[in-house]
Design a protein around this motif. Structure first.
Motif, PDB file in Angstrom:
ATOM      1  N   GLN A  55      86.889  -8.460  24.263  1.00 53.23           N
ATOM      2  CA  GLN A  55      85.461  -8.161  24.170  1.00 53.23           C
ATOM      3  C   GLN A  55      84.739  -8.456  25.477  1.00 53.23           C
ATOM      4  O   GLN A  55      83.828  -7.714  25.870  1.00 53.23           O
ATOM      5  CB  GLN A  55      84.853  -8.940  23.004  1.00 53.23           C
ATOM      6  N   ASP A  58      85.527  -5.604  27.668  1.00 52.94           N
ATOM      7  CA  ASP A  58      84.774  -4.417  27.275  1.00 52.94           C
ATOM      8  C   ASP A  58      83.402  -4.379  27.949  1.00 52.94           C
ATOM      9  O   ASP A  58      82.909  -3.309  28.319  1.00 52.94           O
ATOM     10  CB  ASP A  58      84.593  -4.380  25.753  1.00 52.94           C
ATOM     11  N   GLN A  62      81.943  -1.372  30.060  1.00 51.26           N
ATOM     12  CA  GLN A  62      80.657  -0.768  29.720  1.00 51.26           C
ATOM     13  C   GLN A  62      79.706  -0.795  30.907  1.00 51.26           C
ATOM     14  O   GLN A  62      78.931   0.145  31.123  1.00 51.26           O
ATOM     15  CB  GLN A  62      80.040  -1.486  28.522  1.00 51.26           C
ATOM     16  N   ARG A 345      92.663  -0.858  26.255  1.00 47.75           N
ATOM     17  CA  ARG A 345      91.673   0.192  26.439  1.00 47.75           C
ATOM     18  C   ARG A 345      92.323   1.296  27.233  1.00 47.75           C
ATOM     19  O   ARG A 345      92.497   1.157  28.414  1.00 47.75           O
ATOM     20  CB  ARG A 345      90.415  -0.351  27.138  1.00 47.75           C
ATOM     21  N   GLU A 347      92.461   1.812  23.009  1.00 50.07           N
ATOM     22  CA  GLU A 347      92.996   1.093  21.861  1.00 50.07           C
ATOM     23  C   GLU A 347      93.942   1.996  21.085  1.00 50.07           C
ATOM     24  O   GLU A 347      93.784   3.216  21.064  1.00 50.07           O
ATOM     25  CB  GLU A 347      91.825   0.667  20.969  1.00 50.07           C
ATOM     26  N   GLU A 408      88.770   4.909  20.930  1.00 49.69           N
ATOM     27  CA  GLU A 408      87.811   3.879  20.509  1.00 49.69           C
ATOM     28  C   GLU A 408      87.816   3.705  18.994  1.00 49.69           C
ATOM     29  O   GLU A 408      87.931   4.673  18.235  1.00 49.69           O
ATOM     30  CB  GLU A 408      86.403   4.234  21.005  1.00 49.69           C
TER      31      GLU A 408
END
Length: 449
Positions: A55, A58, A62, A345, A347, A408
């Motif tokens: 996370q 991520d 992002q 990623r 996933e 995703e």
């Protein structure tokens, strides 16, 4: 004979904890022994800290996409040490929660390394405890290949305690652990190289999924060296040099080398022979469909057995054992439709049969529906991200045997499909279901040959 406990559990991981609490709910006198932190590998050195790192990674990805969505550029800095402190504080809250749950259930927690003195006696810290039934749930540990210089490499256990982010990371092994760490560390700016003995990563997953993940990670500039193994590691001029052998004979410079070549059952020091418990390959405890070992009153669940090494499976085995033995309701675990995910990623996630397994079992009656497309999330960016969805069906009814996905939310989507596949859905059922637009999951309802 009078025993101290009705059930003594060795190992307070997910399987052991679930069994202990469930047995106590049936009125059994239960004790559980643990030599390390409560929660086992999953909570302390696996699923939980790993998902938190995913996370955090991520957010980095992002941030890279934000400009395409109209956000202005700004300087950012990731504090690895601060982040890890937050992770370990969170894990401490989980430890406290588990301890409170055991207390509330009336389960006695004994700290120490449990070994078997005989079929009814567990020895811990020179004290002996007797029990009518014993459950072994000691999990597994990461193994390292026997090559020169392997002492310079670390395992997943140490990855959660790195004092700093390496600039160059080499990973030996292309299974889900190696692939997940490759993805995470790449997002943090590390230069990552993965060495795998197969041409394509993620052995055991459907071939289209394996290719989809490897292509996606390659686009993020992760380097893959296939059909190769590690030969030796040397320390030279404040860096590590990893030499490979096989199709590619290369020397890779790295700051950190992660070994992710598999795990072995943590049974070596249990003295199982004292109780007549037989083990098989790599020390895995041999059990039947009800988790019974070769000793009548001793049972085993989780990664220390010769079955699937997944946290939810260990938990399910623990519950099934208790329902069978203490609830007098014989229960087996269904291993055919167990979903699994790779939190890289992109996933990936799967449930049921791969195409290869289905054709091996059902032959020419197997048909596959597969689609690749660009998800909406990346369509405003210059990144050509690709999602892959696939279902494997059989016979005239086109009963769904397996579902596989790269993209995703793959884990959440496949998790939901797992329920339907267990209930025997067909391709027609998917065709007749109205989806939510625009979503990635909707694509499973729109697939054509």
């Amino acid at each position: 004979m009078t025993f101290n406990y009705d059930l003594f559990v060795i190992g307070a991981g997910p399987g052991g904890l679930a069994a202990a609490k469930k047995a106590a709910s049936y009125g059994a006198r239960v004790a559980i022994a643990e030599k390390e932190a409560i929660g086992g590998t999953c909570v302390n050195r696996g699923c939980v800290p790993k998902k938190l790192i995913v996370q955090a990674a991520d957010l980095a990805l992002q941030n890279q996409m934000a400009l395409s969505y109209g956000w202005s550029d700004c300087e950012t800095y990731f504090d690895w040490t601060k982040f890890l402190n937050s992770v370990h504080q969170h894990i401490e809250t989980i430890h406290h929660s588990y301890f409170e749950q055991l207390q509330k259930a009336g389960v006695e927690l004994i700290r120490g390394d449990g070994t078997l003195r005989d079929a009814h006696t567990v020895e811990i810290n020179q004290s002996e405890y007797t029990a009518d039934k014993i459950l072994i749930a000691v999990g597994g540990y990461p193994i390292k290949p026997n090559i020169p210089g392997i002492e310079y490499a670390i395992t997943s256990r140490e990855m959660f305690h790195l004092p700093y982010l390496p600039q160059r990371l080499a990973i030996i092994g292309g299974g889900y652990i190696g692939v997940e760490f490759a993805s995470m560390m790449n997002a943090f700016g590390c230069e990552v190289t993965v060495i795998d003995q197969d041409e394509t990563i993620l052995s055991g997953f459907d071939d289209d999924i394996r290719i989809g993940v490897q292509e996606g990670l390659s686009k993020r500039r992760i380097r893959f060296i296939g059909n190769s193994t590690a030969k030796q590691i040397k320390y030279s001029e404040e860096r590590l040099l990893l030499t490979t052998t096989g199709d590619s004979r290369k020397t890779i410079a790295a700051d950190t080398i992660l070994v992710a070549t598999g795990r072995a059952p943590n049974t070596k020091n249990l003295r199982l022979e004292n109780a007549g418990v037989e083990v098989g390959e790599k020390g895995a405890i041999q059990v039947d469909e009800y988790s019974r070992t070769t000793a009548e009153n001793i049972f085993a669940v989780g990664d220390c057995t010769n079955r699937l090494q997944l946290t939810p499976v260990a938990r399910a085995e623990g519950i099934a054992f208790v329902n069978t033995v203490f609830g007098k309701k014989p229960q087996k675990v269904d291993y055919e439709q167990v979903p699994s995910a790779v939190f890289a990623r992109p996933e990936a996630a799967s449930v049921g049969m791969t195409e290869a397994k289905a054709r091996e079992k059902f032959g020419a009656s197997v048909k596959c529906y597969c689609d690749r497309f660009q998800p909406l999330l990346s369509q405003l960016t210059d990144k050509n991200e690709q999602a892959t969805i696939k279902i494997v069906v059989e016979g005239e009814s086109e009963r769904v045997l397996g579902a596989h996905m790269v993209g995703e939310h793959a884990a959440d989507i496949i998790q939901s499909l797992a329920v339907a596949i267990r209930k025997g859905i067909t391709k027609q059922d998917l065709d007749e279901t109205i989806g939510i637009h625009p979503t990635t999951a909707e694509e499973f309802l729109l697939m054509s040959p």
